[in-house]
Design an enzyme around this catalytic site. Structure first.
Site: not given
Length: 427
Positions: A21-22, A25
């Protein structure tokens, strides 16, 4: 031992999902030239870290999330705001403290690399990148599982014949009570392995249709079955029994009852089947996320000895425990258990996608909503020939973000306690 291994494997899978997920980003932030000072899995004290270039990569002690730190998340205060007398109010101080903490991270040489300076669509991509990675992972796992392994699908072949009639509310019992009547299926001589060809003179090829026909019937009904090389006609006398409603398992209804259950086979899905299944799962996940607030009383009740619902919210601890339960369930093949664990991990990623897309700070959806509002506001200003209103100041929403964070922390602790004292089990 298998339970412990399953818990550890699933826990590592959850951590990798957070890191994934990170990474979404991080990738978009770096692509758009935003300076990222930290990429961390977990919160609290740093256990391990290594700096590569301008970014520190590491693992922290509390493995319940992760983050990347980008410089310049909030725009500077406008000139006209400096003279306001309300600067000493608690909310105003909270906003200014958050703004000052962000400003202190910006060095003069990086003044052009701040998050708020990027156009709204770029900021939206940066914030959407994380949830999107969870969605990609969920779709990839479910697609591989559905197309490569298949879906357990009931057939018209008899798997088990119940010996006695009991209401569904009686639950599972090891032996029939002495006074319990025999089921119509047992009385008529049904056997495991019988393939039901016709019911009431009408042919059936799917269990779903046959099940509805059984529920809508009563009295003596001729049933044609194939048993080995023979074709037999059995004549059960169907009765009424209390059973869960097909489209709502929480509601009990009186329906026709035969007293048998089907065998199931794994049916591989085509692309259309995968799309339909994923659509249903996404819709169900959205519904469950919306229902989270109303689950609080059930969680509190479960902590103090009440019944824990099968679809009760679970956290990292509860999900990892279920992973251990799946891996140790020896009534399934090793292949089936591995597929189930991957499907559970995919379900968690789908939940992370939906949850993070909620349009409230500090979730990713809150930042996306802020950038979208800024874009709308700027377009409208150009349309009516007004000055550019500038970037949307998310710092002003920090009191709300702190309040939402406290609510999420409290809810997470509630789920954690429930997962420990009264965990969800699937078998």
């Amino acid at each position: 031992m298998l339970v412990v291994v399953g818990i550890l494997v699933f826990f590592v899978g959850l951590l990798l999902s957070i890191a994934w997920h990170e990474l979404g980003h991080l990738m978009w932030a770096k692509l758009f030239g935003i300076k990222v000072t930290q990429y961390m899995v977990g919160f609290g004290r740093t256990i391990w870290s290594r700096k590569k270039g301008e970014t520190e990569y590491g693992i922290k002690a509390i493995p319940f999330g992760g983050y990347i730190r980008m410089i310049g998340m909030f725009p500077p205060k406008k000139d006209e705001e400096y003279g306001r007398t309300a600067a000493s109010t608690p909310f105003r101080l909270m906003i200014e403290d958050a703004r000052q903490a962000v400003a202190e991270e910006v060095r003069p040489e990086d003044a052009h690399r701040q998050f708020y300076q990027r156009s709204p669509w770029k900021r939206m991509l940066v914030m959407f990148g994380g949830p999107f990675m969870n969605l990609v992972l969920a779709v990839a796992i479910f697609t591989a599982s559905l197309m490569g392994f298949g879906v357990s699908t009931p057939t018209t072949t008899v798997g088990k014949v119940s010996e006695c009639v009991l209401p569904a509310s009686a639950g599972n019992v090891a032996q029939c009570p002495p006074d319990a009547p025999r089921t119509p299926a047992a009385e008529a001589g049904f056997q495991p392995g019988d393939r039901i060809v016709a019911f009431g003179g009408r042919p059936y090829s799917s269990w779903a249709e046959l099940q509805r026909a059984i529920r809508d019937s009563s009295g003596v009904v001729p049933v044609e079955v194939e048993r080995g090389d023979q074709r037999l006609t059995l004549t059960p006398n169907l009765i009424e029994n209390e059973m869960p409603k097909l489209d709502d398992a929480d509601e009990m209804v009186k329906v026709g009852f035969l007293g048998l259950s089907p065998t199931s086979v794994m049916v591989k899905q085509d692309l259309a089947g995968v799309v339909g299944t994923m659509g249903n799962m996404l819709s169900m996940t959205v519904q469950k996320v919306i229902e989270l607030p109303q689950r609080v009383p059930d969680l509190v009740s479960a902590i103090f000895g009440g019944e824990r619902e099968d679809d009760s919210p679970i956290g990292v601890v509860g999900a990892s425990r279920i992973g251990g339960e799946v891996l140790s369930y020896d009534q399934f093949s090793v292949e089936s258990r591995i597929v189930m664990m991957f499907n559970l991990l995919a379900g968690v990623n789908l939940s992370l996608f939906v949850l993070n897309m909620l349009p409230i700070l500090p979730l990713d959806g809150g930042h996306i909503a802020g950038a979208a509002w800024e874009s709308i506001r700027r377009r409208f200003a150009r349309l009516i020939r007004r000055p550019d209103p500038g970037p949307f100041d998310t710092a002003k929403l920090m009191p709300l973000a702190y309040g939402v964070s406290l609510v999420f922390i409290a809810y997470s602790l509630l789920v954690l306690v429930a997962d420990i004292v009264n965990p969800v089990t699937i078998f």
